[in-house]
Design a protein around this motif. Structure first.
Motif, PDB file in Angstrom:
ATOM      1  N   LEU A  50     -25.434  14.567 -22.640  1.00  0.00           N
ATOM      2  CA  LEU A  50     -24.291  15.132 -21.928  1.00  0.00           C
ATOM      3  C   LEU A  50     -24.319  14.739 -20.453  1.00  0.00           C
ATOM      4  O   LEU A  50     -23.271  14.444 -19.858  1.00  0.00           O
ATOM      5  N   THR A  51     -25.503  14.709 -19.859  1.00  0.00           N
ATOM      6  CA  THR A  51     -25.632  14.301 -18.460  1.00  0.00           C
ATOM      7  C   THR A  51     -25.206  12.849 -18.272  1.00  0.00           C
ATOM      8  O   THR A  51     -24.470  12.525 -17.329  1.00  0.00           O
ATOM      9  N   VAL A  56     -21.250   8.833 -16.424  1.00  0.00           N
ATOM     10  CA  VAL A  56     -20.467   7.616 -16.669  1.00  0.00           C
ATOM     11  C   VAL A  56     -19.017   7.811 -16.237  1.00  0.00           C
ATOM     12  O   VAL A  56     -18.368   6.884 -15.749  1.00  0.00           O
ATOM     13  N   GLN A  57     -18.511   9.014 -16.347  1.00  0.00           N
ATOM     14  CA  GLN A  57     -17.115   9.271 -15.975  1.00  0.00           C
ATOM     15  C   GLN A  57     -16.872   9.142 -14.478  1.00  0.00           C
ATOM     16  O   GLN A  57     -15.734   9.039 -14.057  1.00  0.00           O
ATOM     17  N   TRP A  58     -17.915   9.129 -13.675  1.00  0.00           N
ATOM     18  CA  TRP A  58     -17.750   8.977 -12.240  1.00  0.00           C
ATOM     19  C   TRP A  58     -17.443   7.541 -11.837  1.00  0.00           C
ATOM     20  O   TRP A  58     -17.010   7.289 -10.723  1.00  0.00           O
ATOM     21  N   PHE A  59     -17.705   6.585 -12.733  1.00  0.00           N
ATOM     22  CA  PHE A  59     -17.477   5.179 -12.430  1.00  0.00           C
ATOM     23  C   PHE A  59     -16.183   4.721 -13.091  1.00  0.00           C
ATOM     24  O   PHE A  59     -16.111   4.593 -14.315  1.00  0.00           O
ATOM     25  N   PRO A  60     -15.147   4.451 -12.283  1.00  0.00           N
ATOM     26  CA  PRO A  60     -13.842   4.094 -12.880  1.00  0.00           C
ATOM     27  C   PRO A  60     -13.820   2.718 -13.535  1.00  0.00           C
ATOM     28  O   PRO A  60     -12.949   2.446 -14.352  1.00  0.00           O
ATOM     29  N   ASN A  61     -14.767   1.843 -13.202  1.00  0.00           N
ATOM     30  CA  ASN A  61     -14.740   0.505 -13.798  1.00  0.00           C
ATOM     31  C   ASN A  61     -15.387   0.454 -15.172  1.00  0.00           C
ATOM     32  O   ASN A  61     -15.336  -0.570 -15.841  1.00  0.00           O
ATOM     33  N   ILE A  62     -15.996   1.553 -15.635  1.00  0.00           N
ATOM     34  CA  ILE A  62     -16.589   1.600 -16.974  1.00  0.00           C
ATOM     35  C   ILE A  62     -15.568   2.188 -17.932  1.00  0.00           C
ATOM     36  O   ILE A  62     -15.085   3.308 -17.729  1.00  0.00           O
ATOM     37  N   ILE A  71     -19.855   6.166 -28.095  1.00  0.00           N
ATOM     38  CA  ILE A  71     -20.730   7.050 -28.866  1.00  0.00           C
ATOM     39  C   ILE A  71     -21.031   8.313 -28.060  1.00  0.00           C
ATOM     40  O   ILE A  71     -21.046   9.418 -28.603  1.00  0.00           O
ATOM     41  N   LEU A  72     -21.256   8.155 -26.750  1.00  0.00           N
ATOM     42  CA  LEU A  72     -21.474   9.321 -25.889  1.00  0.00           C
ATOM     43  C   LEU A  72     -20.246  10.223 -25.871  1.00  0.00           C
ATOM     44  O   LEU A  72     -20.365  11.447 -25.924  1.00  0.00           O
TER      45      LEU A  72
END
Length: 119
Positions: A50-51, A56-62, A71-72
């Motif tokens: 979950l962490t 990952v959601q903080w990086f807009p380019n991903i 999968i996450l």
């Protein structure tokens, strides 16, 4: 080239050397202790999944909808969506993920606080 017959012999020897396992040899207290430990470590692993998902959601380019990041998203959405139904947005901020972390941490600490008395 690997000889399949020798590989089969080696695997049979390995399996024969393992001790006999019978689930009925455990007492109910030992089974409960095993269940508590497995649940505790599973929740700890899920905490880190979950962490990583929320980091990952903080990086807009991903792009979170491509493998392996998807999968996450798939494994954590049902847990986060449960809290989105009950926790309202406060000043436009989604506080459901914080509530999910608090609940998950509470479950882990509760399982860690269980003490088993040995006779």
């Amino acid at each position: 080239m690997i000889d399949l017959h020798s590989l089969e012999l080696v695997s049979m020897r390995f399996l024969e050397s393992l001790p006999h396992f019978d689930p009925l040899d455990f007492t109910p207290v030992e089974l409960f202790r095993i269940w508590v430990c497995v649940t505790k470590y599973s929740l700890k692993q899920y905490y880190w999944v979950l962490t990583v998902r929320l980091s990952v959601q903080w990086f807009p380019n991903i792009n979170p909808y491509m493998h392996p990041i998807y999968i996450l998203m798939y494994t954590t959405d049902f847990f986060l969506n449960f809290f989105k139904e009950f926790v309202p947005n406060i000043l436009g901020m989604d506080m459901s993920s914080m509530a999910a972390f608090i609940c998950l941490e509470w479950m882990i600490r509760t399982l860690e606080s269980i003490e088993f008395v040995t006779d």
